[in-house]
Design a protein around this motif. Sequence first.
Motif, PDB file in Angstrom:
ATOM      1  N   ASN A  90       0.804  -1.234   0.048  1.00 44.35           N
ATOM      2  CA  ASN A  90       0.030   0.075  -0.013  1.00 44.35           C
ATOM      3  C   ASN A  90       1.006   1.123  -0.040  1.00 44.35           C
ATOM      4  N   GLN A  91       2.000   1.092   0.772  1.00 44.64           N
ATOM      5  CA  GLN A  91       2.929   2.473   0.720  1.00 44.64           C
ATOM      6  C   GLN A  91       3.374   2.727  -0.761  1.00 44.64           C
ATOM      7  N   LYS A  92       3.780   1.659  -1.337  1.00 45.01           N
ATOM      8  CA  LYS A  92       4.426   1.811  -2.725  1.00 45.01           C
ATOM      9  C   LYS A  92       3.387   2.173  -3.715  1.00 45.01           C
ATOM     10  N   LEU A  93       2.091   1.411  -3.463  1.00 45.13           N
ATOM     11  CA  LEU A  93       1.049   1.940  -4.396  1.00 45.13           C
ATOM     12  C   LEU A  93       0.508   3.278  -4.258  1.00 45.13           C
ATOM     13  N   LYS A  94       0.580   3.755  -3.261  1.00 43.18           N
ATOM     14  CA  LYS A  94       0.356   5.491  -2.758  1.00 43.18           C
ATOM     15  C   LYS A  94       1.583   6.149  -3.506  1.00 43.18           C
ATOM     16  N   TRP A  95       3.014   5.656  -3.254  1.00 36.65           N
ATOM     17  CA  TRP A  95       3.925   6.485  -4.035  1.00 36.65           C
ATOM     18  C   TRP A  95       3.777   6.343  -5.757  1.00 36.65           C
ATOM     19  N   GLU A  96       3.765   5.285  -6.256  1.00 37.94           N
ATOM     20  CA  GLU A  96       3.276   5.191  -7.507  1.00 37.94           C
ATOM     21  C   GLU A  96       2.273   6.189  -8.069  1.00 37.94           C
ATOM     22  N   LEU A  97       1.088   5.965  -7.413  1.00 37.30           N
ATOM     23  CA  LEU A  97      -0.031   6.923  -7.896  1.00 37.30           C
ATOM     24  C   LEU A  97       0.452   8.394  -7.517  1.00 37.30           C
ATOM     25  N   ASP A  98       0.984   8.662  -6.576  1.00 45.80           N
ATOM     26  CA  ASP A  98       1.287  10.294  -6.351  1.00 45.80           C
ATOM     27  C   ASP A  98       2.413  10.567  -7.445  1.00 45.80           C
ATOM     28  N   ALA A  99       3.066   9.653  -7.912  1.00 42.36           N
ATOM     29  CA  ALA A  99       4.148   9.856  -8.943  1.00 42.36           C
ATOM     30  C   ALA A  99       3.543   9.931 -10.297  1.00 42.36           C
ATOM     31  N   GLY A 100       2.091   9.733 -10.394  1.00 41.33           N
ATOM     32  CA  GLY A 100       1.549   9.734 -11.840  1.00 41.33           C
ATOM     33  C   GLY A 100       1.463   8.431 -12.576  1.00 41.33           C
ATOM     34  N   MET A 101       2.145   7.339 -11.927  1.00 36.96           N
ATOM     35  CA  MET A 101       2.040   6.033 -12.619  1.00 36.96           C
ATOM     36  C   MET A 101       0.597   5.473 -12.625  1.00 36.96           C
ATOM     37  N   THR A 102       0.392   4.533 -13.539  1.00 40.71           N
ATOM     38  CA  THR A 102      -0.779   3.847 -13.552  1.00 40.71           C
ATOM     39  C   THR A 102      -0.516   2.343 -12.837  1.00 40.71           C
ATOM     40  N   ALA A 103      -1.258   2.103 -11.704  1.00 37.78           N
ATOM     41  CA  ALA A 103      -0.824   1.006 -10.721  1.00 37.78           C
ATOM     42  C   ALA A 103      -2.100   0.647 -10.037  1.00 37.78           C
ATOM     43  N   ASP A 104      -2.212  -0.518  -9.545  1.00 37.14           N
ATOM     44  CA  ASP A 104      -3.346  -0.954  -8.664  1.00 37.14           C
ATOM     45  C   ASP A 104      -2.701  -1.955  -7.900  1.00 37.14           C
ATOM     46  N   GLU A 105      -3.429  -2.389  -6.509  1.00 35.46           N
ATOM     47  CA  GLU A 105      -2.758  -3.219  -5.603  1.00 35.46           C
ATOM     48  C   GLU A 105      -2.291  -4.424  -6.127  1.00 35.46           C
ATOM     49  N   SER A 106      -3.039  -5.051  -7.209  1.00 34.42           N
ATOM     50  CA  SER A 106      -2.516  -6.440  -7.810  1.00 34.42           C
ATOM     51  C   SER A 106      -1.349  -6.078  -8.718  1.00 34.42           C
ATOM     52  N   SER A 107      -1.079  -5.007  -9.109  1.00 38.77           N
ATOM     53  CA  SER A 107       0.055  -5.056 -10.096  1.00 38.77           C
ATOM     54  C   SER A 107       1.248  -4.822  -9.197  1.00 38.77           C
ATOM     55  N   VAL A 108       1.038  -3.977  -8.119  1.00 42.41           N
ATOM     56  CA  VAL A 108       2.171  -3.838  -7.099  1.00 42.41           C
ATOM     57  C   VAL A 108       2.524  -5.142  -6.692  1.00 42.41           C
ATOM     58  N   ILE A 109       1.787  -5.981  -6.007  1.00 44.82           N
ATOM     59  CA  ILE A 109       1.863  -7.224  -5.698  1.00 44.82           C
ATOM     60  C   ILE A 109       2.571  -8.152  -6.701  1.00 44.82           C
ATOM     61  N   ASN A 110       1.942  -8.321  -7.789  1.00 48.36           N
ATOM     62  CA  ASN A 110       2.717  -9.031  -8.800  1.00 48.36           C
ATOM     63  C   ASN A 110       4.287  -8.494  -9.349  1.00 48.36           C
ATOM     64  N   GLU A 111       4.553  -7.215  -9.233  1.00 51.59           N
ATOM     65  CA  GLU A 111       5.841  -6.873  -9.394  1.00 51.59           C
ATOM     66  C   GLU A 111       6.606  -7.187  -8.347  1.00 51.59           C
ATOM     67  N   ALA A 112       6.022  -7.114  -7.224  1.00 52.45           N
ATOM     68  CA  ALA A 112       6.994  -7.430  -5.959  1.00 52.45           C
ATOM     69  C   ALA A 112       7.328  -9.060  -6.091  1.00 52.45           C
ATOM     70  N   VAL A 113       6.228  -9.895  -6.284  1.00 53.78           N
ATOM     71  CA  VAL A 113       6.848 -11.307  -6.621  1.00 53.78           C
ATOM     72  C   VAL A 113       7.896 -11.462  -7.477  1.00 53.78           C
ATOM     73  N   LEU A 114       7.612 -11.046  -8.601  1.00 52.52           N
ATOM     74  CA  LEU A 114       8.535 -11.016  -9.760  1.00 52.52           C
ATOM     75  C   LEU A 114      10.122 -10.382  -9.285  1.00 52.52           C
ATOM     76  N   ALA A 115      10.006  -9.388  -8.787  1.00 51.85           N
ATOM     77  CA  ALA A 115      11.339  -8.670  -8.379  1.00 51.85           C
ATOM     78  C   ALA A 115      12.038  -9.521  -7.115  1.00 51.85           C
ATOM     79  N   GLY A 116      11.148  -9.732  -6.319  1.00 50.86           N
ATOM     80  CA  GLY A 116      11.634 -10.752  -5.172  1.00 50.86           C
ATOM     81  C   GLY A 116      12.283 -12.043  -5.458  1.00 50.86           C
TER      82      GLY A 116
END
Length: 110
Positions: free
Chosen positions: A13-39
């Motif tokens: 939720n912190q990263k999602l807020k940061w991405e949205l504040d930065a003008g990026m297109t994101a949602d909770e699912s995309s942040v989770i899936n990016e985290a799993v792949l990056a991890g």
Amino acid sequence: MQNLIPGDMLEVNQKLKWELDAGMTADESSVINEAVLAGTQYFVDEALEGSYWTVKWAADGQTIELYGTTGTVVGRIKPLSATLENDFRQDSQGLFIRIEKEVAVIVRDN
């Protein structure tokens, strides 16, 4: 914050807020899936002591494939439930521990 790999839903939720504040297109699912792949990529890089292999989502969108230096699939990380996203939501730390162990076996066997 851009390079943060969220380890739990609070960090998602912190990263999602940061991405949205930065003008990026994101949602909770995309942040989770990016985290799993990056991890997963992080664990692969650590196991190989360098960035020699690549991880990508498989065509099914539910499995992560590990590609060796020749570009062939050398291993797969599959969800225990319906999706890796769901596994993260249920037990993010348990998922990352499982991924780390599975990566170690794939690296050892290849």
